[in-house]
Motif scaffolding. Structure first.
Motif, mmCIF file in Angstrom:
data_model
loop_
_atom_site.group_PDB
_atom_site.id
_atom_site.type_symbol
_atom_site.label_atom_id
_atom_site.label_comp_id
_atom_site.label_asym_id
_atom_site.label_seq_id
_atom_site.Cartn_x
_atom_site.Cartn_y
_atom_site.Cartn_z
ATOM 1 N N GLU A 21 0.715 -1.966 -0.110
ATOM 2 C CA GLU A 21 0.215 0.033 0.413
ATOM 3 C C GLU A 21 0.692 1.496 0.619
ATOM 4 O O GLU A 21 0.709 2.186 -0.735
ATOM 5 C CB GLU A 21 -0.730 -0.202 1.078
ATOM 6 C CG GLU A 21 -2.103 -1.367 1.234
ATOM 7 C CD GLU A 21 -3.014 -0.794 2.701
ATOM 8 O OE1 GLU A 21 -3.765 -0.006 2.559
ATOM 9 O OE2 GLU A 21 -2.983 -2.015 3.216
ATOM 10 N N PHE A 25 0.818 3.629 -2.939
ATOM 11 C CA PHE A 25 1.197 5.885 -2.336
ATOM 12 C C PHE A 25 2.513 6.328 -2.874
ATOM 13 O O PHE A 25 1.745 7.309 -3.471
ATOM 14 C CB PHE A 25 0.493 5.801 -0.928
ATOM 15 C CG PHE A 25 0.585 6.857 -0.433
ATOM 16 C CD1 PHE A 25 -0.598 7.959 -0.940
ATOM 17 C CD2 PHE A 25 1.242 7.785 0.154
ATOM 18 C CE1 PHE A 25 -0.439 9.090 -0.300
ATOM 19 C CE2 PHE A 25 1.075 9.037 1.185
ATOM 20 C CZ PHE A 25 -0.148 9.401 1.139
ATOM 21 N N ILE A 93 -3.082 4.237 5.597
ATOM 22 C CA ILE A 93 -2.532 4.079 4.845
ATOM 23 C C ILE A 93 -1.802 3.333 6.477
ATOM 24 O O ILE A 93 -1.788 1.795 6.535
ATOM 25 C CB ILE A 93 -1.429 3.793 3.953
ATOM 26 C CG1 ILE A 93 -2.418 4.085 3.308
ATOM 27 C CG2 ILE A 93 -0.923 2.955 3.420
ATOM 28 C CD1 ILE A 93 -1.283 4.744 2.156
#
Length: 107
Positions: A21, A25, A93
């Motif tokens: 993740e 990002f 996140i």
């Protein structure tokens, strides 16, 4: 406008999903031209203090471990609101914890 975001301890434990993740990002922010630099910081640090002609160097840590700054991101955005949104996305996140956002003054 440039903003420096610092972050400390996060509630989410590092695992492959977190790395994936965060990688996505970072790639997105880099491709959009928002992310200038990011990195982790060595625990503890060194404090350099000046008083008149005397310079003192002191090894850290200087705060409780839960308050220590562990990483940073330097971003370039068009508004304070956009910097806040980048910070919100980051916090979603990594989980619970604190980030501090400072506007970088100057050119």
């Amino acid at each position: 406008m440039r903003y420096l975001m610092t972050t400390g301890q996060n509630s989410r434990q590092p695992d492959e999903a977190l790395f994936a993740e965060m990688g996505a990002f970072i790639e997105e922010m880099t491709a959009a031209g928002i992310l200038i630099a990011t990195g982790g910081l060595e625990p503890g640090g060194v404090k350099v203090t000046s008083e008149g002609d005397e310079i003192t160097v002191t090894d850290g840590p200087f705060v409780e471990a839960k308050e220590e700054i562990l990483g940073f991101a330097l971003v370039e955005v068009s508004s304070h609101e956009e910097a806040l949104e980048v910070s919100r996305r980051f916090r979603r996140i990594v989980g619970d914890g604190d980030s501090i956002l400072h506007r970088v003054m100057g050119p």
